[in-house]
Design a protein around this motif. Structure first.
Motif: not given
Length: 249
Positions: A242-249
């Motif tokens: 989910r963090l990758k999806e939101t661009g955080v990671l």
């Protein structure tokens, strides 16, 4: 030695402010006002120096309309000796204008020390103290968490990224206060009554020869975005996805 303490009238810290429908600013209708919390700390610091026998007089000063006199009375009820209101009906008074007004007042009051809050909770500019010191050519120490006043110098401790920094300033000087400096006292009922009899003088920007015309324009005021609701994830792998999806990671 005389200590001058500038104070500001702001929306009470416990009030949830509302933005005007047209976005032109904050709605102040029927809103409780109070002394800026950092200014309360500055007044307390000055009073403690006087109680220790290191200052002879504490003078509070405010810039604003006639309602700012209530803020000055609060300072007088805390224990300040005199109040000075620089009266103006201007809706916005920028930090530079305030610094110029205080400088003009210092020319007649001749304090040995100026203590003021590091910032006001309404605009969070954190500029007045620094601008005042620059205009006066006085040494300055900002974000003070400890003050020790000597005969010709003042030592100020302030928190920095690496720990605590201690500065020694030659007097006269400008000091701005941080939250950790002290816990301001509450004004007792007898002192509130005494404050009504303490001198409160008035002057104006014109009398001080200061132009307070704003140099900045507020284009629009908006409320901060509402926080979105959180979600529960079943595993660390799903969290990472989910963090990758939101661009955080």
């Amino acid at each position: 030695m005389k200590i001058l303490v500038p104070v500001k009238r702001v929306v009470d810290r416990n009030v949830k402010v509302r933005v005007k429908a047209d976005g032109s600013g904050i709605d102040l209708a029927n809103v409780k006002m109070a002394m800026n919390p950092f200014c309360e700390i500055a007044v307390e610091a000055a009073l403690r120096l006087k109680e220790a026998g290191q200052a002879s007089e504490v003078v509070v000063v405010s810039v604003g309309n006639e309602k700012s006199a209530e803020t000055l009375r609060t300072g007088l009820a805390m224990g300040a000796d005199r109040g000075i209101l620089i009266k103006t009906d201007a809706e916005r008074i920028e930090p530079l204008a305030v610094a110029k007004l205080i400088k003009a007042l210092i020319a007649t009051e001749a304090p040995g020390l100026v203590i003021l809050g590091k910032q006001a909770i309404d605009d969070d500019s954190n500029q007045t103290g620094q601008m005042l010191a620059a205009l006066l050519g006085w040494p300055q120490a900002t974000f003070a968490s400890k003050i020790e006043l000597g005969t010709e110098t003042i030592e100020v401790s302030r928190e920095v990224d690496g720990g605590t920094e201690t500065l020694s300033l030659a007097l006269p000087a400008v000091v701005t206060t941080d939250l950790r400096l002290n816990e301001p006292r509450y004004a007792s009922l007898p002192n509130i009554m005494k404050a009504k009899k303490k001198p409160l003088d008035e002057t104006t920007p014109d009398a001080l020869g200061v132009d307070i015309a704003p140099r900045l324009a507020v284009l629009r005021t908006v409320e901060p975005p509402r926080r979105a609701g959180g979600v529960t994830v079943a595993s660390a792998a799903e969290l990472v996805a989910r963090l990758k999806e939101t661009g955080v990671l």
